[in-house]
Scaffold this motif. Structure first.
Motif, short mmCIF file in Angstrom:
data_model
loop_
_atom_site.label_atom_id
_atom_site.label_comp_id
_atom_site.label_asym_id
_atom_site.label_seq_id
_atom_site.Cartn_x
_atom_site.Cartn_y
_atom_site.Cartn_z
N VAL A 210 8.14 8.74 -6.18
CA VAL A 210 8.77 9.83 -5.44
C VAL A 210 7.66 10.46 -4.62
CG1 VAL A 210 9.97 12.03 -5.61
CG2 VAL A 210 10.47 10.20 -7.26
N PHE A 211 7.78 10.38 -3.29
CA PHE A 211 6.75 10.91 -2.40
C PHE A 211 7.22 12.18 -1.75
CE2 PHE A 211 5.84 6.24 -2.22
CZ PHE A 211 4.65 6.31 -2.92
N THR A 212 6.28 13.13 -1.55
CA THR A 212 6.61 14.41 -0.95
C THR A 212 5.85 14.67 0.34
OG1 THR A 212 4.90 15.54 -2.22
CG2 THR A 212 7.12 15.40 -3.23
N GLY A 213 4.94 13.78 0.68
CA GLY A 213 4.14 13.99 1.88
C GLY A 213 2.98 14.95 1.63
N SER A 214 2.58 15.06 0.38
CA SER A 214 1.46 15.96 0.06
C SER A 214 0.43 15.24 -0.81
CB SER A 214 1.96 17.18 -0.68
OG SER A 214 2.60 16.83 -1.89
N HIS B 151 -0.45 9.81 -3.71
CA HIS B 151 -1.17 8.70 -4.34
C HIS B 151 -1.04 8.78 -5.86
CE1 HIS B 151 -3.99 5.67 -5.47
NE2 HIS B 151 -4.79 6.54 -6.03
N ALA B 152 -1.17 9.98 -6.41
CA ALA B 152 -1.02 10.14 -7.87
C ALA B 152 0.37 9.68 -8.30
CB ALA B 152 -1.26 11.59 -8.27
N SER B 153 1.39 10.06 -7.53
CA SER B 153 2.76 9.65 -7.85
C SER B 153 2.93 8.14 -7.72
CB SER B 153 3.74 10.36 -6.91
OG SER B 153 5.06 9.89 -7.12
N GLY B 154 2.39 7.58 -6.66
CA GLY B 154 2.50 6.14 -6.45
C GLY B 154 1.78 5.34 -7.51
N LYS B 155 0.60 5.80 -7.90
CA LYS B 155 -0.17 5.11 -8.94
C LYS B 155 0.56 5.17 -10.28
CE LYS B 155 -4.04 7.02 -10.12
NZ LYS B 155 -5.43 7.51 -10.14
N ALA B 156 1.09 6.34 -10.63
CA ALA B 156 1.83 6.48 -11.89
C ALA B 156 3.08 5.62 -11.89
CB ALA B 156 2.18 7.95 -12.12
N ALA B 157 3.78 5.59 -10.77
CA ALA B 157 4.99 4.79 -10.67
C ALA B 157 4.68 3.30 -10.76
CB ALA B 157 5.71 5.10 -9.36
N PHE B 158 3.59 2.88 -10.13
CA PHE B 158 3.18 1.48 -10.19
C PHE B 158 2.91 1.08 -11.63
CE2 PHE B 158 -0.12 -1.79 -10.12
CZ PHE B 158 0.48 -2.74 -9.31
N ARG B 159 2.17 1.90 -12.34
CA ARG B 159 1.85 1.60 -13.74
C ARG B 159 3.10 1.57 -14.62
NH1 ARG B 159 -3.49 5.38 -14.16
NH2 ARG B 159 -4.94 3.87 -13.29
N ALA B 160 4.05 2.45 -14.32
CA ALA B 160 5.28 2.52 -15.11
C ALA B 160 6.35 1.54 -14.61
CB ALA B 160 5.82 3.95 -15.07
N ARG B 161 6.04 0.82 -13.53
CA ARG B 161 6.97 -0.16 -12.94
C ARG B 161 8.29 0.50 -12.56
NH1 ARG B 161 5.01 -5.44 -13.72
NH2 ARG B 161 3.38 -5.55 -15.27
N PHE C 255 0.81 -1.22 0.00
CA PHE C 255 0.00 0.00 0.00
C PHE C 255 0.84 1.27 0.00
CE2 PHE C 255 -2.58 -3.35 1.82
CZ PHE C 255 -3.74 -3.25 1.07
N GLY C 256 1.95 1.26 0.73
CA GLY C 256 2.82 2.42 0.80
C GLY C 256 3.41 2.80 -0.54
N ARG C 257 3.51 1.84 -1.43
CA ARG C 257 4.05 2.11 -2.76
C ARG C 257 3.13 2.94 -3.63
NH1 ARG C 257 6.93 -3.19 -5.28
NH2 ARG C 257 8.35 -3.60 -3.55
N ILE C 258 1.85 2.95 -3.28
CA ILE C 258 0.90 3.72 -4.09
C ILE C 258 0.23 4.83 -3.28
CG2 ILE C 258 0.48 1.91 -5.80
CD1 ILE C 258 -2.09 1.22 -4.24
N GLY C 259 0.76 5.11 -2.11
CA GLY C 259 0.27 6.24 -1.33
C GLY C 259 -1.08 6.03 -0.67
#
Length: 136
Positions: free
Chosen positions: A132-136, A118-128, A14-18
């Motif tokens: 990059v998380f910023t806490g926002s 979450h947007a960053s995590g979701k995009a990163a998951f899709r792109a494998r 879960f932490g991987r996708i925010g």
């Protein structure tokens, strides 16, 4: 009853996708394996092999690889022989507290869906790729 084939692996990413663990996992997992082990599984995203999951109490029955469906059907058939009302009430009483956990989860998860993380995590998951998380 939770059963798994010997080749199964368990992981909570879960932490991987925010997001936070859902479907009542924050309530049911600590009740099943203890708070310390639940914390390790949920926070560190490390895979757990089926034999370790059985030893930890995460699964009830370890069956040979490829045998999970047949074993699950056999367990279901056995449960179907029991009195339905007593089974339903037993399950309801075992799940007490879960409704409150699901309510909190619903509110918090909805808020997390709107975050940049979450947007960053979701995009990163899709792109494998790593997020990059910023806490926002």
């Amino acid at each position: 009853t939770i059963l798994a084939g010997a080749d199964a692996r368990f992981m909570a990413g879960f932490g991987r996708i925010g997001l936070l663990p859902d479907l009542g996992l924050l309530h049911t997992l600590p009740a099943r394996v203890g708070m310390g082990r639940a914390r390790q599984l949920l926070l560190y995203d490390e895979p757990m092999a089926a034999d370790a999951a059985a030893e930890a109490g995460l699964i009830d029955h370890l069956v040979e690889a490829g045998g999970a469906l047949a074993a699950a059907c056999a367990r279901a058939a056995r449960l179907a022989e029991a009195a339905p009302l007593s089974v339903a009430l037993t399950r309801r009483m075992l799940a007490e507290g879960l409704e409150a956990a699901l309510g909190r989860e619903r509110d918090l998860q909805a808020a997390l869906f709107l975050t940049a993380d979450h947007a960053s995590g979701k995009a990163a998951f899709r792109a494998r790729r790593p997020a990059v998380f910023t806490g926002s």
